[in-house]
Design a protein around this motif. Structure first.
Motif, PDB file in Angstrom:
ATOM      1  N   ILE A  38       0.776  -1.420   0.357  1.00  0.00           N
ATOM      2  CA  ILE A  38       0.657  -0.021   0.212  1.00  0.00           C
ATOM      3  C   ILE A  38       0.821   1.257   0.243  1.00  0.00           C
ATOM      4  O   ILE A  38       1.777   1.145   0.549  1.00  0.00           O
ATOM      5  N   PRO A  39       1.034   1.519  -1.209  1.00  0.00           N
ATOM      6  CA  PRO A  39       1.835   2.847  -1.053  1.00  0.00           C
ATOM      7  C   PRO A  39       1.435   4.249  -0.124  1.00  0.00           C
ATOM      8  O   PRO A  39       0.144   4.799  -0.240  1.00  0.00           O
ATOM      9  N   VAL A  40       2.092   4.929   0.638  1.00  0.00           N
ATOM     10  CA  VAL A  40       1.551   5.701   1.247  1.00  0.00           C
ATOM     11  C   VAL A  40       2.229   7.023   0.607  1.00  0.00           C
ATOM     12  O   VAL A  40       3.035   7.685  -0.030  1.00  0.00           O
ATOM     13  N   PRO A  41       0.981   8.081   0.788  1.00  0.00           N
ATOM     14  CA  PRO A  41       0.601   9.477   0.210  1.00  0.00           C
ATOM     15  C   PRO A  41       2.075  10.133  -0.069  1.00  0.00           C
ATOM     16  O   PRO A  41       2.717  10.069   1.460  1.00  0.00           O
ATOM     17  N   GLU A  42       2.758  10.721  -1.123  1.00  0.00           N
ATOM     18  CA  GLU A  42       3.780  11.498  -1.249  1.00  0.00           C
ATOM     19  C   GLU A  42       3.318  13.030  -1.793  1.00  0.00           C
ATOM     20  O   GLU A  42       2.691  13.083  -3.096  1.00  0.00           O
ATOM     21  N   ALA A  54      -6.005  11.844   0.531  1.00  0.00           N
ATOM     22  CA  ALA A  54      -5.597  10.651  -0.335  1.00  0.00           C
ATOM     23  C   ALA A  54      -5.656   9.264   0.396  1.00  0.00           C
ATOM     24  O   ALA A  54      -5.404   8.713  -0.337  1.00  0.00           O
ATOM     25  N   LEU A  55      -5.624   9.746   1.301  1.00  0.00           N
ATOM     26  CA  LEU A  55      -6.129   7.319   1.994  1.00  0.00           C
ATOM     27  C   LEU A  55      -7.837   7.129   1.707  1.00  0.00           C
ATOM     28  O   LEU A  55      -7.269   6.714   1.812  1.00  0.00           O
ATOM     29  N   ILE A  56      -8.024   8.087   1.840  1.00  0.00           N
ATOM     30  CA  ILE A  56      -9.485   7.976   1.248  1.00  0.00           C
ATOM     31  C   ILE A  56      -9.453   6.974   0.058  1.00  0.00           C
ATOM     32  O   ILE A  56     -10.016   6.456  -0.412  1.00  0.00           O
ATOM     33  N   ARG A  57      -8.525   8.053  -0.944  1.00  0.00           N
ATOM     34  CA  ARG A  57      -8.447   7.458  -2.504  1.00  0.00           C
ATOM     35  C   ARG A  57      -7.999   5.711  -2.526  1.00  0.00           C
ATOM     36  O   ARG A  57      -8.189   5.025  -3.207  1.00  0.00           O
TER      37      ARG A  57
ATOM     38  N   PHE B 109       2.738   1.481   7.952  1.00  0.00           N
ATOM     39  CA  PHE B 109       2.223   2.595   7.321  1.00  0.00           C
ATOM     40  C   PHE B 109       2.242   3.904   7.836  1.00  0.00           C
ATOM     41  O   PHE B 109       2.894   4.696   7.386  1.00  0.00           O
ATOM     42  N   THR B 110       1.072   3.724   9.345  1.00  0.00           N
ATOM     43  CA  THR B 110       1.171   4.991  10.117  1.00  0.00           C
ATOM     44  C   THR B 110       2.276   4.905  10.596  1.00  0.00           C
ATOM     45  O   THR B 110       2.506   6.336  10.400  1.00  0.00           O
ATOM     46  N   GLN B 121      -1.518  17.361  11.745  1.00  0.00           N
ATOM     47  CA  GLN B 121      -2.271  16.611  13.099  1.00  0.00           C
ATOM     48  C   GLN B 121      -3.047  15.983  12.757  1.00  0.00           C
ATOM     49  O   GLN B 121      -2.984  14.777  13.355  1.00  0.00           O
ATOM     50  N   ALA B 122      -3.961  15.448  11.624  1.00  0.00           N
ATOM     51  CA  ALA B 122      -4.483  14.677  11.104  1.00  0.00           C
ATOM     52  C   ALA B 122      -3.723  13.229  11.266  1.00  0.00           C
ATOM     53  O   ALA B 122      -4.474  12.314  11.641  1.00  0.00           O
ATOM     54  N   VAL B 123      -2.363  13.608  10.715  1.00  0.00           N
ATOM     55  CA  VAL B 123      -1.832  12.121  10.287  1.00  0.00           C
ATOM     56  C   VAL B 123      -1.203  11.712  12.134  1.00  0.00           C
ATOM     57  O   VAL B 123      -1.146  10.342  12.848  1.00  0.00           O
TER      58      VAL B 123
END
Lengths: 218, 218, 218, 218
Positions: A38-42, A54-57, B109-110, B121-123
């Motif tokens: 799972i690619p972590v958004p950049e 980006a996470l929801i997508r 991931f997180t 903050q969301a992260v």
């Protein structure tokens, strides 16, 4: 050149406990490397909402992860249940287990495909075929090990044998139906794939209640 | 079609030692693949100071790694302590453990999110919610296993049960507070996340001293 | 709120065998993911010599891999030797082991740095400091466990304790010297890093020969 | 400075069961991370046929995966068979095992090379040399452990020793031939590499039949 004869200890030298140890390692690894796909958004200089969006997508990725993870959990439980009864290993059992582990090890590949192309029917069918193959190899291993009580406890209850064989056929049948459903909706297919482990996990409790309510005939 | 009855050995076939083996593999892997998410700097023809500078700029990555690693260490210890008392497994315990491992497996991931967006903050809230969920599933497993001494040693000291239940609630409470702190400062939140395992690791020593200094009433 | 007392079984609940199992998993994983950091050459339409040439250019990567792999092998052996004598675990030992595993888990990161920047002194010093830290934590664990025979067999030979403590100091001393050598040549440093496990592996044989040739005084 | 003598427990402190545990972890990991090297196709807005076509183009990757997986399965079985007879470990055996595991751990690297450059003879020779090295280290370990029954059961049947030594030479011989075949066709080479584990897996059954049909002379 005359072939050297095989040592007589060979058949017994591979204890089933070692096969279980290799399987535990393999399952543990597959379950944990799944997430690496799972690619972590950049995003450079994101606003407060960019990351959540980006996470929801990524939801198809998380759906695929979830389905594969609980399928792996179910398979791991099923394999351990099997090795509770299988007392000896032979070459055939060993290579059936290797085939089983090869199919388990490739789950991250098809899971990533699902995460990327959830709307593509070909991908959903391929993933379903993968799950189907895993459940069929599991069934075939049961059949091989229990025929004439080949590798199981010689006193294993014949009724128990029959139950395990029948039960290990329920999963592939549901997967087949789910693959068919992909002609209606790919997401529906994947949801049914996800339900299999839950059903499989619930069946034992239902069974247990039925069994307790009738006299044992063995 | 009549449902095949479940074999009576089913409930006992999944020994807790196997769940521990799978958990050991999963924890070992998560703790070691965490580092794969930290990008090794790539600089063409670097001067003597380029690499050190690039490494220092990675500090949020190392902070996230550190926090996650000791949290994983604490969770691993806590789970082993739990399985020291849990003597049997049933389907519910098994799937609670699977949920626990699913949450453990997604830590990389997180953690990578934290390493990249420590100021968002969301992260920080998401990461805190992740840690909170891990500690809550751990608490729920204790509660399930000990209610009416369902899966633990039938002679387990009721006082011990109570202590473990209460102690496994301290962690989620601190995580909740830490999540709230993110409204003041995200770095402060993460520092408090990091303190939890240290506190958890120190509590037993404090307890042990108190317990020794008063007579046992069990 | 009164703090809940700690259950009296706590100290003994974490068997050393479980720490060994987690370590085995962690070492096995680090030793195998090390290779993932070596980039497989990607060349479109290569001639017969392009791939061999590209592989040869990767030699610093392979050198780093080799040095780290045998260092990991040596550390794994040393840790097992340690747990041969350590009979009990307490909180301090547990967290020293966690620190040890954290240092082991980050070896792929510094190894990749070495593979990319073998000519940079800062990188070679950092890698040496990493190896030094691993060997110092190992020594500190010995010292902690054996002081007043805290966690070891109460009948452990005092001479043996002394030998292990002294021997576990040889490695950090050599690493210190090797770090100093980086001022002359970074490659020389790395070669000396590589020699440590070989020396460590040979010492026991030398010792064994000496010991056998004099009467035992214990 | 006088060298500190080695403790007399040293030789026996590394139980073979621990070497097996590390090997199980390493094999389990290599078998599962192999698949991470197969790139999942990335296509924007694919048509119904784009993904299947992209997957089919990956066939050299899947071939390499298959060959390496069953080779690893065979090596794992062979190593366990070996440790069925090997009762003690010494420093030499330990470092031969480390060399063995180092070769196993690098299999993903050469497998990826095969998957990318199946038509390059240099790559096919390198991969064959890798497989050859694995089988030779395995043979050397047998030879070392059985010479004068150094590390095996002192009552081990001399005929069995001879059989294992000879049988562990069959694999390297076939690999040598297969490397030679690469001058004709690289794909042919790889197919023969793939056949080795199947032959190795079948030989025991053939042997067993022969042995049963003649009187035992030991």
């Amino acid at each position: 050149m005359a072939l050297p004869p095989v040592p007589h200890e060979f058949a017994s030298s591979l204890r089933t406990s070692r096969i279980e140890a290799l399987s535990d390692a393999a399952f543990g690894i597959v379950m944990t490397i799944l997430v690496l796909e799972i690619p972590v958004p950049e995003i450079d200089h994101p606003t407060a909402l960019d990351i959540p969006r980006a996470l929801i997508r990524l939801w198809p990725m998380f759906l695929g992860y979830f389905v594969s993870f609980i399928m792996l959990g179910m398979s791991w439980v099923a394999q351990h249940e099997q090795f509770h009864f299988v007392k000896r290993a032979d070459q055939a059992l060993l290579w059936m287990t290797m085939l089983f582990l090869m199919l388990i090890a490739t789950v991250p590949f098809t899971t990533t495909l699902i995460g990327r192309y959830l709307e593509q029917q070909a991908v959903v069918v391929l993933y379903g075929a993968h799950l189907l193959a895993i459940s069929l190899v599991h069934h075939a291993t049961w059949r091989y090990a229990t025929t004439n009580r080949r590798l199981v406890d010689p006193h294993m209850d014949l009724e128990d044998v029959e139950i395990h064989l029948r039960r290990s056929l329920i999963t592939p049948v549901i997967y087949l139906v789910a693959i068919g459903l992909s002609f209606l909706s790919t997401v529906l297919s994947v949801v049914v794939y996800a339900l299999v482990p839950l059903v499989y996990g619930m069946l034992p409790s239902i069974y247990a209640r039925r069994k307790r309510s009738r006299p044992r005939e063995s």
